[in-house]
Design an enzyme around this catalytic site. Structure first.
Site, PDB file in Angstrom:
ATOM      1  N   HIS A  93     -15.094 -22.144  27.074  1.00 35.50           N
ATOM      2  CA  HIS A  93     -15.167 -23.204  26.055  1.00 35.50           C
ATOM      3  C   HIS A  93     -15.929 -22.706  24.816  1.00 35.50           C
ATOM      4  CE1 HIS A  93     -15.814 -27.336  24.443  1.00 35.50           C
ATOM      5  NE2 HIS A  93     -16.993 -26.828  24.079  1.00 35.50           N
ATOM      6  N   GLU A  94     -17.076 -22.059  25.041  1.00 33.32           N
ATOM      7  CA  GLU A  94     -17.863 -21.542  23.909  1.00 33.32           C
ATOM      8  C   GLU A  94     -17.091 -20.431  23.185  1.00 33.32           C
ATOM      9  OE1 GLU A  94     -20.142 -23.345  22.971  1.00 33.32           O
ATOM     10  OE2 GLU A  94     -20.449 -24.477  24.815  1.00 33.32           O
ATOM     11  N   HIS A  97     -14.838 -21.915  20.748  1.00 34.00           N
ATOM     12  CA  HIS A  97     -15.471 -22.205  19.444  1.00 34.00           C
ATOM     13  C   HIS A  97     -15.514 -20.953  18.561  1.00 34.00           C
ATOM     14  CE1 HIS A  97     -16.527 -26.311  20.152  1.00 34.00           C
ATOM     15  NE2 HIS A  97     -17.362 -26.069  21.149  1.00 34.00           N
ATOM     16  N   HIS A 101     -13.682 -20.416  14.918  1.00 35.69           N
ATOM     17  CA  HIS A 101     -14.368 -19.886  13.740  1.00 35.69           C
ATOM     18  C   HIS A 101     -13.583 -18.716  13.157  1.00 35.69           C
ATOM     19  CE1 HIS A 101     -18.322 -18.169  11.885  1.00 35.69           C
ATOM     20  NE2 HIS A 101     -17.668 -18.921  11.024  1.00 35.69           N
TER      21      HIS A 101
END
Ligand SMILES: [Zn+2]
Length: 224
Positions: A93-94, A97, A101
Site C-alpha cells: 500500500h505504501e 503511494h 507520486h
C-alpha cells in the site's frame, strides 16, 4: 444532526477497533514465500523503475507512511521485518503511494498541497468561530463565516484523502498478485487488512462532513 454526528463517531471508533483487530489477526499469518515488508517494498519499487525512494524503519505501531517530500517510504517495526500477509499488504500500500507520486497521480498532488492548508484551517476554525460568537456585532457574522470556511478546508482534506487511499490499496493488491509476492488464496487476507484501513478514512471523512453541516446549520440559523 447531532444524532448523525454521534452515529458517525461510533462508526469511527468501530472502524478504528476493526483495523487493529484485523491487523493483529493477519499479522500472525506468515506469507508462503517468506518475504518481509521491506523486501516487498524495495523489490516493487525497483520493478516499477523507481530508484530514488528510500525504504526506512519507523518507530511505532501502524505508523507506516510514504513521505513525498523526502521520497522516503517508512515502514513500522511490525511491518519492516515481518513476513506476515498483513505486513505485505501494508508495505505494498505504501509502495502504491510512492508509485502515485512517481506517475504524478493528481489526487496525491492535491493532497500534498492541502496538508499545510488543512492544518492551518483546523487550527484557525474554532478560535475564529469563538471570537465571532463572543464579540457579536457586525464583524461576528464575518468571523463565524471565516471560521466555518477554515473548517471546510480541513474537511476537504479528509475527502481528497479517500481516492488517494483507495487507489493506493488497489495498486497494492495488483502489485502483490502480478509480481507473485502472494498466492491468490493469501491475497484475500491482505485485502481485508487494507479494506479495514480504508474504512477508517471513510469514517473520518463522514464525521468531518457531518460536523461541517452541523456548524453551518447552527450558525446559519443564528445569522438569519
Ligand atoms: Zn495510505
Amino acid at each position: 444532526m447531532l444524532f448523525l454526528l454521534i452515529l458517525a463517531m461510533i462508526l469511527s471508533m468501530w472502524a478504528q477497533a476493526n483495523v487493529t483487530g484485523t491487523y493483529n489477526k493477519y499479522a500472525k499469518v506468515r506469507n508462503r514465500r517468506g518475504y518481509t515488508g521491506a523486501q516487498v517494498a524495495t523489490e516493487m519499487l525497483q520493478n516499477s523503475g523507481i530508484y530514488d525512494v528510500q525504504v526506512e524503519r519507523v518507530a511505532g505501531n501502524l505508523t507506516d507512511h510514504y513521505d513525498p517530500r523526502s521520497k522516503t517510504l517508512r515502514l513500522s517495526q511490525g511491518v519492516y521485518d515481518s513476513t506476515s500477509v498483513a505486513a505485505l499488504g501494508i508495505a505494498a500500500h505504501e509502495t502504491g503511494h510512492a508509485i502515485q507520486h512517481d506517475v504524478g497521480y493528481g489526487p496525491l498532488a492535491l493532497r500534498s498541497i492541502m496538508v499545510p492548508v488543512s492544518n492551518f484551517g483546523s487550527k484557525m476554525a474554532m478560535p475564529l468561530i469563538l471570537i465571532g460568537v463572543l464579540f457579536g456585532g457586525n464583524s461576528s457574522y464575518t468571523m463565524i463565516t471565516l471560521g466555518i470556511a477554515m473548517y471546510a478546508l480541513a474537511v476537504l482534506f479528509t475527502v481528497v484523502t479517500l481516492p488517494v487511499e483507495f487507489n493506493a490499496s488497489s495498486r497494492a493488491i495488483d502489485l502483490l498478485v502480478d509480481q507473485n509476492f502472494l498466492d491468490t488464496d493469501e491475497i484475500g487476507s491482505a485485502k481485508k487488512v487494507l479494506s479495514a484501513a480504508a474504512l477508517t478514512y471513510v469514517a473520518a471523512a463522514i464525521t468531518a462532513v457531518i460536523q461541517l453541516l452541523r456548524l453551518i446549520s447552527i450558525f446559519g440559523r443564528r445569522s438569519d
